[in-house]
Scaffold this motif. Structure first.
Motif, mmCIF file in Angstrom:
data_model
loop_
_atom_site.group_PDB
_atom_site.id
_atom_site.type_symbol
_atom_site.label_atom_id
_atom_site.label_comp_id
_atom_site.label_asym_id
_atom_site.label_seq_id
_atom_site.Cartn_x
_atom_site.Cartn_y
_atom_site.Cartn_z
ATOM 1 N N UNK A 136 0.818 -1.201 0.000
ATOM 2 C CA UNK A 136 0.000 0.000 0.000
ATOM 3 C C UNK A 136 0.854 1.253 0.000
ATOM 4 N N UNK A 137 0.232 2.352 -0.400
ATOM 5 C CA UNK A 137 0.860 3.670 -0.316
ATOM 6 C C UNK A 137 -0.058 4.549 0.518
ATOM 7 N N UNK A 138 0.518 5.397 1.343
ATOM 8 C CA UNK A 138 -0.302 6.185 2.251
ATOM 9 C C UNK A 138 0.167 7.629 2.322
ATOM 10 N N UNK A 139 -0.788 8.521 2.513
ATOM 11 C CA UNK A 139 -0.473 9.913 2.796
ATOM 12 C C UNK A 139 -0.637 10.186 4.286
ATOM 13 N N UNK A 161 4.268 2.123 1.832
ATOM 14 C CA UNK A 161 5.091 3.250 1.393
ATOM 15 C C UNK A 161 4.473 4.551 1.883
ATOM 16 N N UNK A 162 5.302 5.434 2.417
ATOM 17 C CA UNK A 162 4.796 6.749 2.810
ATOM 18 C C UNK A 162 5.877 7.797 2.569
ATOM 19 N N UNK A 163 5.482 9.048 2.329
ATOM 20 C CA UNK A 163 6.464 10.090 2.027
ATOM 21 C C UNK A 163 7.193 10.555 3.289
ATOM 22 N N UNK A 164 8.503 10.402 3.293
ATOM 23 C CA UNK A 164 9.318 10.800 4.436
ATOM 24 C C UNK A 164 9.104 12.281 4.758
ATOM 25 N N UNK A 165 8.812 12.563 6.037
ATOM 26 C CA UNK A 165 8.656 13.935 6.475
ATOM 27 C C UNK A 165 7.350 14.589 6.104
ATOM 28 N N UNK A 166 6.419 13.835 5.491
ATOM 29 C CA UNK A 166 5.170 14.450 5.031
ATOM 30 C C UNK A 166 3.927 13.824 5.657
ATOM 31 N N UNK A 185 7.446 -0.694 7.214
ATOM 32 C CA UNK A 185 7.144 0.703 6.911
ATOM 33 C C UNK A 185 8.292 1.281 6.088
ATOM 34 N N UNK A 186 7.970 1.750 4.894
ATOM 35 C CA UNK A 186 8.996 2.194 3.938
ATOM 36 C C UNK A 186 8.820 3.682 3.683
ATOM 37 N N UNK A 187 9.757 4.475 4.178
ATOM 38 C CA UNK A 187 9.732 5.925 3.976
ATOM 39 C C UNK A 187 10.451 6.253 2.672
ATOM 40 N N UNK A 188 9.714 6.802 1.718
ATOM 41 C CA UNK A 188 10.314 7.091 0.410
ATOM 42 C C UNK A 188 10.588 8.585 0.279
ATOM 43 N N UNK A 189 11.560 8.899 -0.533
ATOM 44 C CA UNK A 189 11.882 10.298 -0.816
ATOM 45 C C UNK A 189 10.904 10.816 -1.868
ATOM 46 N N UNK A 190 10.043 11.738 -1.491
ATOM 47 C CA UNK A 190 9.069 12.275 -2.440
ATOM 48 C C UNK A 190 7.729 12.482 -1.778
ATOM 49 N N UNK A 191 6.692 12.555 -2.591
ATOM 50 C CA UNK A 191 5.334 12.810 -2.120
ATOM 51 C C UNK A 191 4.513 11.526 -2.129
ATOM 52 N N UNK A 192 3.277 11.626 -1.643
ATOM 53 C CA UNK A 192 2.366 10.486 -1.731
ATOM 54 C C UNK A 192 2.147 10.071 -3.178
ATOM 55 N N UNK A 435 14.280 3.555 4.844
ATOM 56 C CA UNK A 435 14.343 4.712 3.940
ATOM 57 C C UNK A 435 14.808 4.245 2.563
ATOM 58 N N UNK A 436 13.974 4.447 1.555
ATOM 59 C CA UNK A 436 14.287 3.991 0.205
ATOM 60 C C UNK A 436 13.912 5.062 -0.816
#
Length: 452
Positions: A136-139, A161-166, A185-192, A435-436
């Motif tokens: 899943x991807x989450x905001x 997947x979720x946006x790191x820091x957002x 829990x996978x924090x990705x660089x970018x937005x939702x 973090x990916x």
């Protein structure tokens, strides 16, 4: 009942198949082949409890799940909710109600669908003997609700997947502090939107998705949409009969899934007068319903992070009906959106839909105004719904999250910091996240190493 893809290049499947697959192999989203007319059933459903209504409604769609099993799954799903009515409808003014959807385990409306979906996955694994890996991807709220829906399911693992820091700090802790080995829990660089794009790219690789038994937990999964329809129906039935013909649901939404779930009921014969889409500064849906143009833009972080979205994935389901259930036209429009980021409707039913958009400053002011006027505390997402309430309608505002999930925003608005015992416990636990980069190959490699 069978389920078809919005893009028309997948053979019809059963409910259980649609749930297990999540995203259709042709890249489309599953919908019921036909929508039932439920209007004759409404008088008989008037006095049902939430779980009874859920069993009656979902029984029309989950026709390949034995009724007694469906009832067990529903009772298991909502047994942990802390309010006896599960989704209480609170009247705070003469023509204004709040539908509280935050009494589940993660204090957000996503629990309604994801507790049910998690139990459905668990039962499916028991029946087949196979494992499942949920992606899943989450905001913000979806990830926590998906993770908690699968906790304790021995044959299931979750990759979120979720946006790191957002996302808010407490939203992140709900995903990263479970201590469960089957939670990733996978924090990705970018937005939702980047996370959602990666998710769709991974599911588009049919070989990989099949090999690792992937299933989508986002609102692209049809079970989530149908489970969310129930709380609209329950709220409508709880109104005095004289008010039911003039109801507008006011829905904080970024991905269009929540409001789409309510709109489906209108298509099934429930006489709802309108739906108001309430957005934050990321106002793609507000612009859609004011200009008839769907055009994605840059995502801006906000006080209401779960709506920091510029690609509303469930819009494709609405598009399917708006284009007369013609998959060829849907394919053409989706290709245009992919190529240009935009599509303009020739005709859009703006009498049924209205919309608004709230800046961060307005969100703070709205939280304060609602508290001063009604002595009621709302979270930043729900606050967006209180902008420009239509005084001519009976308005039902969907309260989508508990205010304790956003303590800084509430403190800045009213000088109080709401708390919840569920969230306080998380503050003492270690954070475990990965973090990916927002790249399909990197996420696929991660899943391949840890899938069960």
């Amino acid at each position: 009942m069978k389920y078809v893809s919005t893009r028309g290049q997948t053979d019809p499947v059963s409910f259980r198949e649609a749930v297990a697959i999540g995203l259709a192999p042709d890249g489309g989203l599953f919908l019921p082949e036909t929508l039932p007319d439920i209007s004759p059933r409404l008088p008989g459903w008037r006095n049902l409890s939430y779980t009874e209504l859920c069993a009656e409604f979902l029984g029309l769609f989950a026709t390949d799940v034995p009724p007694e099993v469906l009832q067990q799954l529903i009772h298991r799903s909502y047994g942990a909710f802390t309010h006896p009515e599960i989704a209480p409808l609170r009247k705070i003014d003469d023509r204004l109600y709040v539908l509280e959807l935050f009494h589940g385990p993660t204090l957000a409306f996503k629990d309604f669908a994801l507790q049910f979906l998690g139990n459905l996955y668990g039962w499916e694994c028991e029946q087949t003997g196979r494992t499942i890996n949920v992606l899943g991807a989450t905001s913000g709220d979806t990830g926590a609700a998906a993770i908690h829906g699968l906790l304790g399911k021995p044959k299931a693992a979750s990759f979120i997947l979720y946006p790191e820091g957002r996302v808010s700090p407490l939203q992140e802790r709900q995903m990263t502090c479970t201590g469960a080995a089957n939670v990733h829990a996978i924090a990705i660089d970018g937005s939702f939107d980047d996370a959602q794009r990666v998710l769709k790219d991974i599911f588009a690789n049919k070989t990989f998705a099949t090999q690792h038994r992937l299933s989508a937990v986002n609102s692209i999964n049809i079970a989530r949409v149908l489970a969310q329809s129930v709380y609209y129906l329950h709220a409508w039935l709880r109104l005095p009969e004289a008010e039911r013909g003039n109801v507008e649901f006011v829905v904080p939404t970024g991905n269009f899934g929540n409001v789409f779930a309510g709109w489906l009921l209108q298509q099934m014969g429930v006489p709802v007068m309108g739906y108001k889409v309430a957005t934050n500064r990321n106002d793609i849906l507000h612009r859609l319903f004011t200009t008839a143009e769907y055009r994605s833009g840059e995502v801006h972080p906000s006080l209401a992070p779960s709506m920091d979205i510029q690609v509303a994935s469930n819009f494709e389901r609405f598009l399917y009906y708006a284009l007369d259930e013609n998959p060829t036209r849907v394919n053409n429009v989706m290709a245009q959106i992919k190529a240009t980021g935009a599509y303009r409707f020739d005709l859009l039913n703006r009498s049924l839909f209205s919309s608004s958009s709230a800046s961060d400053d307005e969100i703070t002011s709205l939280i304060r105004r609602v508290y001063e006027r009604y002595r009621y505390i709302v979270d930043p997402h729900t606050a967006c719904a209180f902008k420009d309430i239509n005084p001519q309608r009976i308005s039902i505002v969907l309260a989508t999250a508990h205010p304790a999930k956003f303590p800084a925003a509430i403190r800045d608005a009213i000088g109080q910091e709401p708390t919840s015992p569920v969230l306080e416990v998380l503050k003492t636990r270690p954070v475990v996240k990965h973090r990916l980069p927002a790249e399909a190959e990197a996420i696929k490699a991660f899943i391949a190493q840890r899938a069960i």
